[in-house]
Design an enzyme around this catalytic site. Structure first.
Site, PDB file in Angstrom:
ATOM      1  N   LEU A  36      43.335   9.038  36.983  1.00 58.10           N
ATOM      2  CA  LEU A  36      42.503   7.825  36.953  1.00 58.10           C
ATOM      3  C   LEU A  36      41.303   7.993  36.037  1.00 58.10           C
ATOM      4  O   LEU A  36      40.711   9.066  35.937  1.00 58.10           O
ATOM      5  CB  LEU A  36      42.027   7.492  38.373  1.00 58.10           C
ATOM      6  CG  LEU A  36      43.144   7.268  39.394  1.00 58.10           C
ATOM      7  CD1 LEU A  36      42.534   6.929  40.763  1.00 58.10           C
ATOM      8  CD2 LEU A  36      44.093   6.160  38.960  1.00 58.10           C
ATOM      9  N   GLU A  38      37.984   5.330  34.009  1.00 58.56           N
ATOM     10  CA  GLU A  38      37.154   4.150  34.244  1.00 58.56           C
ATOM     11  C   GLU A  38      37.968   2.846  34.137  1.00 58.56           C
ATOM     12  O   GLU A  38      37.673   1.870  34.821  1.00 58.56           O
ATOM     13  CB  GLU A  38      35.969   4.161  33.260  1.00 58.56           C
ATOM     14  CG  GLU A  38      34.942   3.064  33.446  1.00 58.56           C
ATOM     15  CD  GLU A  38      34.454   2.868  34.892  1.00 58.56           C
ATOM     16  OE1 GLU A  38      34.252   3.861  35.611  1.00 58.56           O
ATOM     17  OE2 GLU A  38      34.298   1.688  35.300  1.00 58.56           O
ATOM     18  N   GLY A  39      39.003   2.851  33.280  1.00 57.85           N
ATOM     19  CA  GLY A  39      39.848   1.655  33.173  1.00 57.85           C
ATOM     20  C   GLY A  39      40.480   1.318  34.513  1.00 57.85           C
ATOM     21  O   GLY A  39      40.468   0.159  34.960  1.00 57.85           O
ATOM     22  N   HIS A  40      41.036   2.349  35.181  1.00 57.30           N
ATOM     23  CA  HIS A  40      41.636   2.106  36.501  1.00 57.30           C
ATOM     24  C   HIS A  40      40.572   1.652  37.505  1.00 57.30           C
ATOM     25  O   HIS A  40      40.821   0.760  38.318  1.00 57.30           O
ATOM     26  CB  HIS A  40      42.275   3.391  37.046  1.00 57.30           C
ATOM     27  CG  HIS A  40      43.409   3.914  36.229  1.00 57.30           C
ATOM     28  ND1 HIS A  40      43.336   5.073  35.491  1.00 57.30           N
ATOM     29  CD2 HIS A  40      44.666   3.435  36.034  1.00 57.30           C
ATOM     30  CE1 HIS A  40      44.485   5.291  34.892  1.00 57.30           C
ATOM     31  NE2 HIS A  40      45.318   4.317  35.196  1.00 57.30           N
ATOM     32  N   LEU A 187      40.647   3.469  26.692  1.00 54.48           N
ATOM     33  CA  LEU A 187      40.827   4.533  27.684  1.00 54.48           C
ATOM     34  C   LEU A 187      42.294   4.607  28.081  1.00 54.48           C
ATOM     35  O   LEU A 187      42.941   3.582  28.292  1.00 54.48           O
ATOM     36  CB  LEU A 187      39.976   4.265  28.930  1.00 54.48           C
ATOM     37  CG  LEU A 187      38.456   4.260  28.768  1.00 54.48           C
ATOM     38  CD1 LEU A 187      37.780   4.342  30.135  1.00 54.48           C
ATOM     39  CD2 LEU A 187      37.962   5.394  27.891  1.00 54.48           C
ATOM     40  N   ARG A 190      46.642   9.370  28.677  1.00 59.94           N
ATOM     41  CA  ARG A 190      47.211  10.255  27.654  1.00 59.94           C
ATOM     42  C   ARG A 190      46.170  10.680  26.608  1.00 59.94           C
ATOM     43  O   ARG A 190      46.466  11.556  25.791  1.00 59.94           O
ATOM     44  CB  ARG A 190      48.419   9.588  26.982  1.00 59.94           C
ATOM     45  CG  ARG A 190      49.634   9.536  27.906  1.00 59.94           C
ATOM     46  CD  ARG A 190      50.901   9.097  27.177  1.00 59.94           C
ATOM     47  NE  ARG A 190      52.092   9.295  27.984  1.00 59.94           N
ATOM     48  CZ  ARG A 190      52.735   8.338  28.650  1.00 59.94           C
ATOM     49  NH1 ARG A 190      52.301   7.097  28.602  1.00 59.94           N
ATOM     50  NH2 ARG A 190      53.815   8.609  29.336  1.00 59.94           N
TER      51      ARG A 190
END
Ligand code: PAF
Length: 297
Positions: A36, A38-40, A187, A190
């Site tokens: 995980l 910040e996007g998640h 972000l 990968r």
């Protein structure tokens, strides 16, 4: 906030969700493969705005990886993911193992056409059947009122919308804009595969796309703008899988004579790491000007 409760079986998940369903505040699901970032976490915050209870699934789905891809090495660290989730409003984490999701003899696969055709499917023909199968299962297992996906996987979000529509699944799909590093790099779990130097170079993907989108929306010829962007990306070491202007809703060929939203989508490899990105192309006509009549196919 304290660590979220974690369940790993479908029966535990359903037992936890049952009393919440009658509560009336709604249930939101954020499907993830862990690692995980910040996007998640922004998807989780969005989910908490959409429903009273938030479930995050963490499952590295084997069926969306081809044998030569990174299933074995895909970053997995549940303890670290749970620590990150302490900072956001999550009520339950569903972290099944592969045998729970795909019991011995599992032989049902969901395939989607339409928006699944082309782009990612050209390089990863197995990918969307794996995504559609696992997302359909997660939606059936959790039966949320709303599920939240990131726009970074723009084609995936379109495939999920089509899946939900075609199978009449009673869930609303919400998407959220891509979260980026200050350099513009989207972000992605990968990104962890990139060296520090490649991480700087990788920002060229978004820069080149932004310049091309700006040129097209100012009335420039789309083919010419994309050719400039391709050269810019290749000059810093990218190998391009695709860089294409598409109809933002159908993901079919973009027709500038129609007043429809457009999207620029790309996938490219840097030192063997495959990155994807996409941005909207705002037509000048939608900002009070006129769009070039050049037809892009
Ligand atoms: O975007 C992802 O992380 C995955 O493709 C998803 C939607 C969780 C399905 O495995």
């Amino acid at each position: 906030m304290s660590p979220p409760v974690v369940v790993s079986t479908v029966s535990e998940l359903r037992a936890r969700l049952r009393p919440w369903r009658s509560g009336g505040g709604g249930i939101a699901l954020v499907p993830t493969m862990g690692a995980l970032h910040e996007g998640h976490l922004s998807l989780v915050r969005k989910a908490a705005e959409e429903a009273e209870k938030v479930v995050v699934s963490i499952f590295v789905n084997p069926t969306q990886f081809a044998p030569h891809e990174d299933l074995a090495t895909y970053p997995r660290d549940l303890a670290s993911d749970l620590r990150k989730l302490e900072g956001v409003p999550v009520d339950l984490v569903f972290a099944p193992d592969p045998a729970e999701m795909y019991p011995e003899g599992a032989s049902t696969v969901v395939t989607v056409g339409g928006p699944a055709n082309g782009l990612e499917s050209d390089a990863r023909p197995h990918f969307f059947a794996g995504v559609a199968t696992v997302v359909a299962k997660l939606l059936i297992q959790c039966a949320p009122d709303v599920a939240v996906f990131g726009e970074k996987d723009f084609q995936q979000a379109a495939v999920v919308r089509r899946l939900v529509r075609d199978l009449c699944l009673p869930v609303r799909i919400e998407t959220l804009a891509t979260v980026r590093e200050p350099s513009g790099l989207a972000l992605s779990s990968r990104n962890a595969y990139l060296s520090a130097a490649d991480r700087d170079t990788a920002a060229t993907l978004h820069k080149a796309m932004t310049a091309a989108a700006g040129s097209i929306s100012a009335g420039g010829n789309p083919e010419a703008a994309l050719a400039v962007a391709r050269r810019q990306m290749e000059s810093v070491g990218f190998t391009i899988d695709y860089l294409e202007l598409r109809d933002a809703e159908t993901l079919g060929a973009y027709d500038p004579s129609l007043d429809r939203p457009a999207r620029l989508l790309a996938a490219a490899r840097l030192s063997g790491v495959r990155l994807i990105d996409n941005i909207p192309v705002i037509k000048a006509s939608n900002r009070g000007g006129t769009m070039a009549a050049a037809r892009y196919t």
